[in-house]
Scaffold this motif. Structure first.
Motif, PDB file in Angstrom:
ATOM      1  N   VAL A  39      38.455  32.953  32.319  1.00 13.75           N
ATOM      2  CA  VAL A  39      39.676  33.697  31.968  1.00 13.75           C
ATOM      3  C   VAL A  39      39.422  34.536  30.722  1.00 13.75           C
ATOM      4  O   VAL A  39      39.837  35.698  30.641  1.00 13.75           O
ATOM      5  CB  VAL A  39      40.869  32.729  31.777  1.00 13.75           C
ATOM      6  N   SER A  40      38.713  33.983  29.759  1.00 10.00           N
ATOM      7  CA  SER A  40      38.389  34.707  28.532  1.00 10.00           C
ATOM      8  C   SER A  40      37.612  35.985  28.831  1.00 10.00           C
ATOM      9  O   SER A  40      37.909  37.047  28.283  1.00 10.00           O
ATOM     10  CB  SER A  40      37.579  33.811  27.592  1.00 10.00           C
ATOM     11  N   ARG A  41      36.624  35.888  29.708  1.00 13.86           N
ATOM     12  CA  ARG A  41      35.830  37.065  30.066  1.00 13.86           C
ATOM     13  C   ARG A  41      36.697  38.132  30.729  1.00 13.86           C
ATOM     14  O   ARG A  41      36.556  39.322  30.451  1.00 13.86           O
ATOM     15  CB  ARG A  41      34.675  36.682  30.984  1.00 13.86           C
ATOM     16  N   VAL A  42      37.599  37.700  31.605  1.00 17.05           N
ATOM     17  CA  VAL A  42      38.482  38.660  32.272  1.00 17.05           C
ATOM     18  C   VAL A  42      39.370  39.356  31.245  1.00 17.05           C
ATOM     19  O   VAL A  42      39.458  40.589  31.202  1.00 17.05           O
ATOM     20  CB  VAL A  42      39.354  37.972  33.352  1.00 17.05           C
ATOM     21  N   LEU A  43      40.042  38.569  30.380  1.00 18.08           N
ATOM     22  CA  LEU A  43      40.996  39.137  29.426  1.00 18.08           C
ATOM     23  C   LEU A  43      40.331  39.941  28.311  1.00 18.08           C
ATOM     24  O   LEU A  43      40.981  40.774  27.673  1.00 18.08           O
ATOM     25  CB  LEU A  43      41.873  38.037  28.837  1.00 18.08           C
ATOM     26  N   ALA A  44      39.051  39.721  28.089  1.00 14.90           N
ATOM     27  CA  ALA A  44      38.324  40.484  27.070  1.00 14.90           C
ATOM     28  C   ALA A  44      37.938  41.871  27.593  1.00 14.90           C
ATOM     29  O   ALA A  44      37.477  42.720  26.828  1.00 14.90           O
ATOM     30  CB  ALA A  44      37.082  39.729  26.630  1.00 14.90           C
ATOM     31  N   GLY A  45      38.132  42.092  28.886  1.00  9.05           N
ATOM     32  CA  GLY A  45      37.792  43.385  29.460  1.00  9.05           C
ATOM     33  C   GLY A  45      36.314  43.534  29.730  1.00  9.05           C
ATOM     34  O   GLY A  45      35.793  44.647  29.776  1.00  9.05           O
ATOM     35  N   ASN A  46      35.608  42.424  29.906  1.00  7.88           N
ATOM     36  CA  ASN A  46      34.167  42.457  30.111  1.00  7.88           C
ATOM     37  C   ASN A  46      33.758  42.435  31.578  1.00  7.88           C
ATOM     38  O   ASN A  46      32.569  42.357  31.870  1.00  7.88           O
ATOM     39  CB  ASN A  46      33.503  41.290  29.379  1.00  7.88           C
ATOM     40  N   ALA A  47      34.716  42.499  32.488  1.00  6.97           N
ATOM     41  CA  ALA A  47      34.381  42.477  33.911  1.00  6.97           C
ATOM     42  C   ALA A  47      33.712  43.793  34.302  1.00  6.97           C
ATOM     43  O   ALA A  47      34.175  44.870  33.933  1.00  6.97           O
ATOM     44  CB  ALA A  47      35.641  42.255  34.743  1.00  6.97           C
ATOM     45  N   LYS A  48      32.620  43.697  35.019  1.00  9.77           N
ATOM     46  CA  LYS A  48      31.903  44.898  35.448  1.00  9.77           C
ATOM     47  C   LYS A  48      32.454  45.453  36.757  1.00  9.77           C
ATOM     48  O   LYS A  48      32.223  46.597  37.109  1.00  9.77           O
ATOM     49  CB  LYS A  48      30.420  44.587  35.568  1.00  9.77           C
ATOM     50  N   ARG A  49      33.184  44.610  37.454  1.00 10.12           N
ATOM     51  CA  ARG A  49      33.818  45.027  38.710  1.00 10.12           C
ATOM     52  C   ARG A  49      35.058  44.176  38.937  1.00 10.12           C
ATOM     53  O   ARG A  49      35.217  43.120  38.339  1.00 10.12           O
ATOM     54  CB  ARG A  49      32.848  44.890  39.881  1.00 10.12           C
ATOM     55  N   ARG A  50      35.922  44.657  39.799  1.00 10.06           N
ATOM     56  CA  ARG A  50      37.131  43.911  40.156  1.00 10.06           C
ATOM     57  C   ARG A  50      36.728  42.713  41.000  1.00 10.06           C
ATOM     58  O   ARG A  50      35.929  42.838  41.919  1.00 10.06           O
ATOM     59  CB  ARG A  50      38.077  44.814  40.944  1.00 10.06           C
ATOM     60  N   SER A  51      37.271  41.552  40.675  1.00 12.90           N
ATOM     61  CA  SER A  51      36.982  40.334  41.432  1.00 12.90           C
ATOM     62  C   SER A  51      38.288  39.662  41.814  1.00 12.90           C
ATOM     63  O   SER A  51      39.364  40.031  41.331  1.00 12.90           O
ATOM     64  CB  SER A  51      36.138  39.373  40.586  1.00 12.90           C
ATOM     65  N   ARG A  52      38.166  38.657  42.668  1.00  9.56           N
ATOM     66  CA  ARG A  52      39.354  37.894  43.064  1.00  9.56           C
ATOM     67  C   ARG A  52      39.990  37.262  41.827  1.00  9.56           C
ATOM     68  O   ARG A  52      41.204  37.327  41.644  1.00  9.56           O
ATOM     69  CB  ARG A  52      38.954  36.807  44.069  1.00  9.56           C
ATOM     70  N   LEU A  53      39.164  36.689  40.941  1.00 10.93           N
ATOM     71  CA  LEU A  53      39.706  36.054  39.737  1.00 10.93           C
ATOM     72  C   LEU A  53      40.370  37.090  38.828  1.00 10.93           C
ATOM     73  O   LEU A  53      41.440  36.832  38.270  1.00 10.93           O
ATOM     74  CB  LEU A  53      38.622  35.300  38.970  1.00 10.93           C
ATOM     75  N   PHE A  54      39.762  38.250  38.684  1.00 12.81           N
ATOM     76  CA  PHE A  54      40.357  39.306  37.863  1.00 12.81           C
ATOM     77  C   PHE A  54      41.771  39.617  38.365  1.00 12.81           C
ATOM     78  O   PHE A  54      42.728  39.645  37.589  1.00 12.81           O
ATOM     79  CB  PHE A  54      39.484  40.569  37.924  1.00 12.81           C
ATOM     80  N   ASP A  55      41.894  39.838  39.669  1.00 18.14           N
ATOM     81  CA  ASP A  55      43.207  40.138  40.251  1.00 18.14           C
ATOM     82  C   ASP A  55      44.186  38.980  40.080  1.00 18.14           C
ATOM     83  O   ASP A  55      45.361  39.195  39.768  1.00 18.14           O
ATOM     84  CB  ASP A  55      43.070  40.482  41.733  1.00 18.14           C
TER      85      ASP A  55
END
Length: 123
Positions: A39-55
């Motif tokens: 969750v921390s990685r998602v909320l930090a804006g570090n995702a390189k692509r959209r994922s199921r968890l991101f959504d």
């Protein structure tokens, strides 16, 4: 590979909303059966692509109501409801439906702010 600015903007908007309503990364992780670090990685804006968890994280953050500390409605809201409610259960249901439908406008407004920020390159 650079992180797409729209994706980063969406993540940072979700992080801001989570802070605004007092939602912790652990609470989000528990609700989504994920780890706090994911969750921390998602909320930090570090995702390189959209994922199921991101959504799922973004959807969850924007669907959760404000924390229990904000559960007492402001006097202005209570007065407005008292002024227009006719006292019947039917009217109470109708007013409830109208108020809940307004919640969709808040999400739409947030998405509109995200689109404007992205198009200006400020996100």
């Amino acid at each position: 590979m650079p992180i797409p600015s729209a994706l980063r903007a969406e993540a940072l908007l979700a992080a801001s909303r989570a802070r605004e309503i007092g939602l912790t990364q652990v609470e989000i992780a528990d609700a989504l059966n994920a780890s706090q670090s994911q969750v921390s990685r998602v909320l930090a804006g570090n995702a390189k692509r959209r994922s199921r968890l991101f959504d799922e994280v973004c959807k969850y953050v924007f669907s959760v109501r404000e924390s229990a500390s904000a559960s007492t409605p402001p006097a202005e809201l209570t007065e407005a409801l008292n002024a227009i409610w006719d006292g019947t259960p039917e009217h109470a249901k109708a007013l409830t439906l109208v108020i809940r439908s307004l919640g969709a406008l808040r999400v739409t407004a947030s998405e509109g702010n995200l689109r404007r920020a992205t198009s200006r390159g400020t996100a």
